[in-house]
Design an enzyme around this catalytic site. Structure first.
Site, PDB file in Angstrom:
ATOM      1  CB  THR A  67      82.838  99.471  34.838  1.00 65.83           C
ATOM      2  OG1 THR A  67      82.285  98.177  34.647  1.00 65.83           O
ATOM      3  CG2 THR A  67      82.272 100.082  36.110  1.00 65.83           C
ATOM      4  CE  LYS A  71      83.141  98.112  30.266  1.00 60.60           C
ATOM      5  NZ  LYS A  71      83.592  96.756  29.930  1.00 60.60           N
ATOM      6  CG  ASP A 106      87.981  94.407  28.149  1.00 66.68           C
ATOM      7  OD1 ASP A 106      88.551  94.453  29.255  1.00 66.68           O
ATOM      8  OD2 ASP A 106      86.774  94.673  27.986  1.00 66.68           O
ATOM      9  NE  ARG A 156      71.135  82.548  24.050  1.00 67.42           N
ATOM     10  CZ  ARG A 156      70.858  82.977  25.257  1.00 67.42           C
ATOM     11  NH1 ARG A 156      70.407  82.140  26.170  1.00 67.42           N
ATOM     12  NH2 ARG A 156      71.041  84.254  25.576  1.00 67.42           N
TER      13      ARG A 156
HETATM   14  P1  ATR Z   1      79.476  90.659  27.432  1.00 65.39           P
HETATM   15  O1  ATR Z   1      79.517  92.132  27.190  1.00 65.39           O
HETATM   16  O2  ATR Z   1      80.049  90.254  28.760  1.00 65.39           O
HETATM   17  O3  ATR Z   1      80.046  89.867  26.302  1.00 65.39           O
HETATM   18  P2  ATR Z   1      76.752  90.188  26.540  1.00 65.39           P
HETATM   19  O4  ATR Z   1      76.911  91.222  25.480  1.00 65.39           O
HETATM   20  O5  ATR Z   1      75.513  90.173  27.358  1.00 65.39           O
HETATM   21  O6  ATR Z   1      77.923  90.295  27.623  1.00 65.39           O
HETATM   22  O7  ATR Z   1      77.009  88.749  25.878  1.00 65.39           O
HETATM   23  C1  ATR Z   1      76.783  87.566  26.566  1.00 65.39           C
HETATM   24  C2  ATR Z   1      77.111  86.370  25.672  1.00 65.39           C
HETATM   25  O8  ATR Z   1      76.803  85.167  26.381  1.00 65.39           O
HETATM   26  C3  ATR Z   1      76.297  86.348  24.396  1.00 65.39           C
HETATM   27  O9  ATR Z   1      77.071  85.754  23.370  1.00 65.39           O
HETATM   28  C4  ATR Z   1      75.126  85.437  24.787  1.00 65.39           C
HETATM   29  O10 ATR Z   1      74.494  84.800  23.692  1.00 65.39           O
HETATM   30  P3  ATR Z   1      73.282  85.562  22.920  1.00 65.39           P
HETATM   31  O11 ATR Z   1      73.935  86.570  22.016  1.00 65.39           O
HETATM   32  O12 ATR Z   1      72.590  84.478  22.158  1.00 65.39           O
HETATM   33  O13 ATR Z   1      72.433  86.193  23.990  1.00 65.39           O
HETATM   34  C5  ATR Z   1      75.853  84.405  25.623  1.00 65.39           C
HETATM   35  N1  ATR Z   1      74.949  83.684  26.529  1.00 65.39           N
HETATM   36  C6  ATR Z   1      74.411  84.132  27.681  1.00 65.39           C
HETATM   37  N2  ATR Z   1      73.626  83.193  28.239  1.00 65.39           N
HETATM   38  C7  ATR Z   1      73.639  82.115  27.399  1.00 65.39           C
HETATM   39  C8  ATR Z   1      73.030  80.820  27.421  1.00 65.39           C
HETATM   40  N3  ATR Z   1      72.221  80.439  28.435  1.00 65.39           N
HETATM   41  N4  ATR Z   1      73.310  79.979  26.396  1.00 65.39           N
HETATM   42  C9  ATR Z   1      74.121  80.329  25.385  1.00 65.39           C
HETATM   43  N5  ATR Z   1      74.726  81.548  25.313  1.00 65.39           N
HETATM   44  C10 ATR Z   1      74.501  82.432  26.303  1.00 65.39           C
END
Ligand code: ATR
Length: 280
Positions: A67, A71, A106, A156
């Site tokens: 984890t 990874k 996953d 986003r």
């Molecule tokens: P994981 O590995 O769990 O997917 P990550 O790579 O940090 O974690 O991705 C988090 C996702 O949640 C991303 O798509 C992020 O959008 P951004 O690429 O624009 O950062 C999204 N995310 C997190 N907080 C957000 C928020 N407040 N509004 C919209 N999208 C959000």
């Protein structure tokens, strides 16, 4: 202790070794299947990771889950399969003919959970995936592998969605978050891979009323177990699959690789982990 008695054991390698449900899941399967073996948590800092993983057997382990933050390193230090390569990260290690192999479970966790909770979900021609991080990569790969024709990827930061779409090719379409409303009426599957809806985070602003009545909604967030998105989808009578189901299903393959028997995700296991989540 386990290494001395030579019982097969696996472990979860992380730093910090966060509270994880993996020991609970694997120890439940070991017990119910009557297998003598173990599953430990190993706190390994980044500077010690390569040594630990490259001598996993000498440390007493037949394999491991990996984890954060290891990874990507795990992928580089082992021989990955196509799934781990596509996701760019490995979460499961095992030995095959003396060689350290890796995969990313996953993908089958995501697909296996949908198969169990919402059979027929793959009749969808259009899927809408929210988020373009690491978890989204596994989801998109699983959807393509399963033959979903069009995967719309909303994020986003649109550049991240574009980069992911470029990697996966023709069937993946990047969209801006504010275009989601237009896509909902044709989405047979809606997947949240963002952290929105997670305990302490704002909820997703999605009108599930715009989805077709046959749509399936799934959320990778599992704290809380019932996210606002899943609650809204259920209130509308849509089929849903929750993040805890994915967590349980992603553990199946590792157990099978290490201990030689394919375990089942039972209601009893689910209740056990659910109780632990509520205690936390
Ligand atoms: P994981 O590995 O769990 O997917 P990550 O790579 O940090 O974690 O991705 C988090 C996702 O949640 C991303 O798509 C992020 O959008 P951004 O690429 O624009 O950062 C999204 N995310 C997190 N907080 C957000 C928020 N407040 N509004 C919209 N999208 C959000």
């Amino acid at each position: 202790m386990i290494a001395e008695t030579k019982l097969p054991a696996a472990c979860l390698i992380g730093w910090p070794a966060a509270h994880s449900r993996s020991p609970l899941i694997h120890q439940y399967w070991l017990k119910t299947l009557g297998i003598e073996g173990g599953y430990n948590i190993e706190a390994v800092p980044p500077e010690g990771f390569a040594e630990f993983v490259l001598h996993l057997d000498a440390h007493g382990f037949v394999g491991a889950n990996v984890t954060r933050p290891h990874k990507e390193r795990a992928l580089a230090l082992s021989k990955p399969d196509a799934r781990a390569r596509a996701v760019g990260a490995a979460n499961t290690l095992w030995y095959e003919a003396g060689e350290l192999r890796s995969t990313n479970t996953d993908i089958e966790g995501f697909v296996g959970n949908l198969d169990a909770s919402a059979p027929g979900w793959d009749a969808a021609t259009d899927a809408l995936v929210l988020g373009a991080g690491g978890a989204s990569r596994a989801v998109v790969f699983g959807l393509i592998e399963r033959g979903i024709k069009r995967v719309h990827l909303a994020n986003r930061t649109i550049e991240r969605a574009r980069a992911l779409a470029d990697q996966f090719g023709a069937g993946v379409f990047p969209v801006a978050l504010d275009a989601v409303g237009d896509l909902l009426p044709r989405a047979g599957l809606l997947v949240n891979t963002t952290s929105l809806g997670m305990h302490g985070q704002p909820g997703l602003e999605i009108d599930v009323g715009l989805l077709p009545s046959h749509a399936v909604v799934t959320d990778l967030v599992y704290v809380p177990l019932q996210t606002p998105l899943l609650a809204a989808a259920r209130a509308r009578g849509l089929k849903t699959a929750d993040g805890l189901g994915m967590l349980l299903h992603q553990a199946v393959r590792g157990f099978e690789l290490w201990f030689g028997q394919r375990p089942t995700v039972t209601p009893e296991l689910r209740a056990l982990v659910e109780a632990d989540l509520t205690r936390a």
